[in-house]
Design an enzyme around this catalytic site. Sequence first.
Site, mmCIF file in Angstrom:
data_model
loop_
_atom_site.group_PDB
_atom_site.id
_atom_site.type_symbol
_atom_site.label_atom_id
_atom_site.label_comp_id
_atom_site.label_asym_id
_atom_site.label_seq_id
_atom_site.Cartn_x
_atom_site.Cartn_y
_atom_site.Cartn_z
ATOM 1 N N ASP A 124 0.215 6.639 -4.335
ATOM 2 C CA ASP A 124 -0.914 6.309 -5.207
ATOM 3 C C ASP A 124 -1.181 7.428 -6.204
ATOM 4 O O ASP A 124 -1.380 7.190 -7.409
ATOM 5 C CB ASP A 124 -2.172 6.084 -4.364
ATOM 6 C CG ASP A 124 -2.150 4.772 -3.597
ATOM 7 O OD1 ASP A 124 -1.213 3.971 -3.811
ATOM 8 O OD2 ASP A 124 -3.064 4.551 -2.790
ATOM 9 N N HIS A 131 0.850 -1.179 0.000
ATOM 10 C CA HIS A 131 0.000 0.000 0.000
ATOM 11 C C HIS A 131 0.889 1.234 0.000
ATOM 12 O O HIS A 131 2.119 1.129 -0.009
ATOM 13 C CB HIS A 131 -0.949 -0.007 1.195
ATOM 14 C CG HIS A 131 -2.149 -0.891 1.000
ATOM 15 N ND1 HIS A 131 -3.088 -0.653 0.013
ATOM 16 C CD2 HIS A 131 -2.556 -2.014 1.647
ATOM 17 C CE1 HIS A 131 -4.025 -1.581 0.066
ATOM 18 N NE2 HIS A 131 -3.726 -2.432 1.037
#
Length: 349
Positions: free
Chosen positions: A165, A134
């Site tokens: 991200d 992540h």
Amino acid sequence: MTRAAPLAGISVVDFSELLPGPFLTQNLLELGATVVKVERPPHGDNARRLYPGVYASVNRGKRGEMLDLKQAEGRARARELVAGADVLVEGFRPGVMARLGLDYEQARALNERLVYVSLSGYGQDGPQARQPGHDINYLAAAGALALAGSDPAEPAPGAGLPVADLCGAMYALSSTLAALLQRQHTGRGQWLDVALADCVMHWMNPRLGQFASAGLATLAQQRHDVLCKPAYGVFRTADDAHVAIAALEDHFWQALRGALPLAGLAGPLATYREREAQAGPINDALARAVRGRTCQALMEVLTAADVPVSRVELPGELGQSALARQRGLFDAGDGYARYPVRLDHMGAA
């Protein structure tokens, strides 16, 4: 004259989930592309259950199809979508799309002009390619997490945004647009291997340049350079608001000293290098001066003196901020900021 959005006529099929891929395709949609979002039954994109607000924010205006790609019927429909698309976006771990019969080679056989975008944490090859991760993992792998946080002695996540991200999504956006432009000359699409960790590492270049130039070899030295800047930081006002002040350059420093009394400072402070050695005392003195004024009074005096200062806006109040109102960032009325750059005929059919 024909009115057309920048990406009018571009068709995107989006197999991605969570944030990086959907944020990329949301930007393509806001630039005028048509996006079909393919989701897996029975629940679809995992963001629907984990972060429904995030899901809503990055899937607005997309046409959805629920396809079971493990079944022949679902794969057949997916191949039909791919055959007619300009861009395919997927965010699975390497090897998943191959097992589903839709890796790049199989997709290219259906559509030679396809720009195939694979977003992953660590890329399609290499020692970490198949590892899960992540945002925090990619920041760690890229060296950015070592510099993050607010305590000079201890790394910690500190941005308040999923930096890796969003960074990867924006590199994917620019690379997709470049590939579409390149296709005009070659007539062929290509495979874009976008690794989030790679993208953040590219963002590290300015830091690497500074550390090399200044001879900062240890992490302690590097963190101090990044986190301990004189007259630079977030400070609390008398009415418990917060302001960000950034008087780095010599002329801004002089303007700041003329606007606020900074008591207790000693030694020559005219140049940045002199102030750098006194960053702690300077910021302490600045914190005391700021604490004695309300936010509005402080903003007025520093703005009049041409000192870089901003009120720390709260997320829930962004739509009402002066900047957002003046720039028309929330004019659509849906609660989301618009694509930040206006191009001709944005929003045109």
